[in-house]
Write a protein that holds these residues in place. Structure first.
Motif, mmCIF file in Angstrom:
data_model
loop_
_atom_site.group_PDB
_atom_site.id
_atom_site.type_symbol
_atom_site.label_atom_id
_atom_site.label_comp_id
_atom_site.label_asym_id
_atom_site.label_seq_id
_atom_site.Cartn_x
_atom_site.Cartn_y
_atom_site.Cartn_z
ATOM 1 N N GLN A 79 0.934 -1.229 0.147
ATOM 2 C CA GLN A 79 0.020 -0.002 0.404
ATOM 3 C C GLN A 79 0.712 1.228 0.350
ATOM 4 N N GLN B 233 1.121 5.369 -0.491
ATOM 5 C CA GLN B 233 0.470 6.912 -0.077
ATOM 6 C C GLN B 233 2.380 8.220 -0.568
ATOM 7 N N SER C 27 2.671 12.082 -1.400
ATOM 8 C CA SER C 27 2.707 13.148 -0.823
ATOM 9 C C SER C 27 3.804 14.042 -1.558
ATOM 10 N N CYS D 78 6.918 9.042 -1.350
ATOM 11 C CA CYS D 78 6.059 7.877 -1.854
ATOM 12 C C CYS D 78 6.328 6.991 -0.515
ATOM 13 N N THR E 35 11.066 4.777 1.638
ATOM 14 C CA THR E 35 10.695 5.279 0.688
ATOM 15 C C THR E 35 11.003 5.616 -0.378
ATOM 16 N N TYR F 30 1.834 9.181 -10.058
ATOM 17 C CA TYR F 30 1.224 8.153 -9.300
ATOM 18 C C TYR F 30 3.024 7.419 -8.465
ATOM 19 N N GLY G 40 -0.163 3.518 -5.947
ATOM 20 C CA GLY G 40 -0.790 5.083 -5.186
ATOM 21 C C GLY G 40 -1.670 5.581 -5.374
ATOM 22 N N GLN G 41 -1.713 6.383 -4.712
ATOM 23 C CA GLN G 41 -3.759 7.347 -4.940
ATOM 24 C C GLN G 41 -3.533 8.316 -5.766
ATOM 25 N N THR H 131 -0.481 12.255 -6.774
ATOM 26 C CA THR H 131 -0.670 13.680 -6.185
ATOM 27 C C THR H 131 -0.791 14.578 -7.437
#
Length: 117
Positions: free
Chosen positions: A2, A4, A6, A21, A79, A96, A108-109, A111
């Motif tokens: 998973q 994330q 930013s 990420c 990271t 992404y 990832g979602q 940014t």
């Protein structure tokens, strides 16, 4: 895995931005066994490769970002980062992060990076 992402935002042309990420719910050894990458998708366009970094640290860059962007990874922090400089409006996109091992890929979602002229 998973992921994330930013660090996106609005920046003027010629400026710099750093994307990060991380994979907070992934054990370190699993993260370190994945190749990591950044892709981007601009409005109305297909997703394209920005940069990848293998588990061993080898990097590949898309032609449009060579010499301007740098991908790196920190295994202990789980990271992967993308340092972007010399940004132009054509770099505007949703970015992404991606983790790949074999045929398995995780995303990832996204940014958003917006570069104003």
């Amino acid at each position: 895995v998973q992921l994330q992402a930013s660090g996106g935002g609005l920046v003027q042309a010629g400026g710099s931005l750093r994307l990060s990420c991380n994979a907070p719910r992934t054990i370190t050894s699993e993260f370190n066994s994945h190749d990591m990458g950044w892709y981007r998708q601009a409005p109305g366009k297909q997703r394209e490769l920005v940069a990848t970094i293998t588990a061993s640290g080898s990097t590949v860059y898309g032609d449009s970002v060579k010499g301007r962007f740098t991908i790196s990874r920190n295994g202990s922090r789980k990271t992967v980062s993308l340092q972007m400089s010399g940004l132009t409006p054509s770099d505007t996109a949703v970015y992404y992060c991606n983790a790949k091992r074999g045929e398995t890929m995780s995303w990832g979602q996204g940014t958003l990076v917006t570069v104003s002229s």
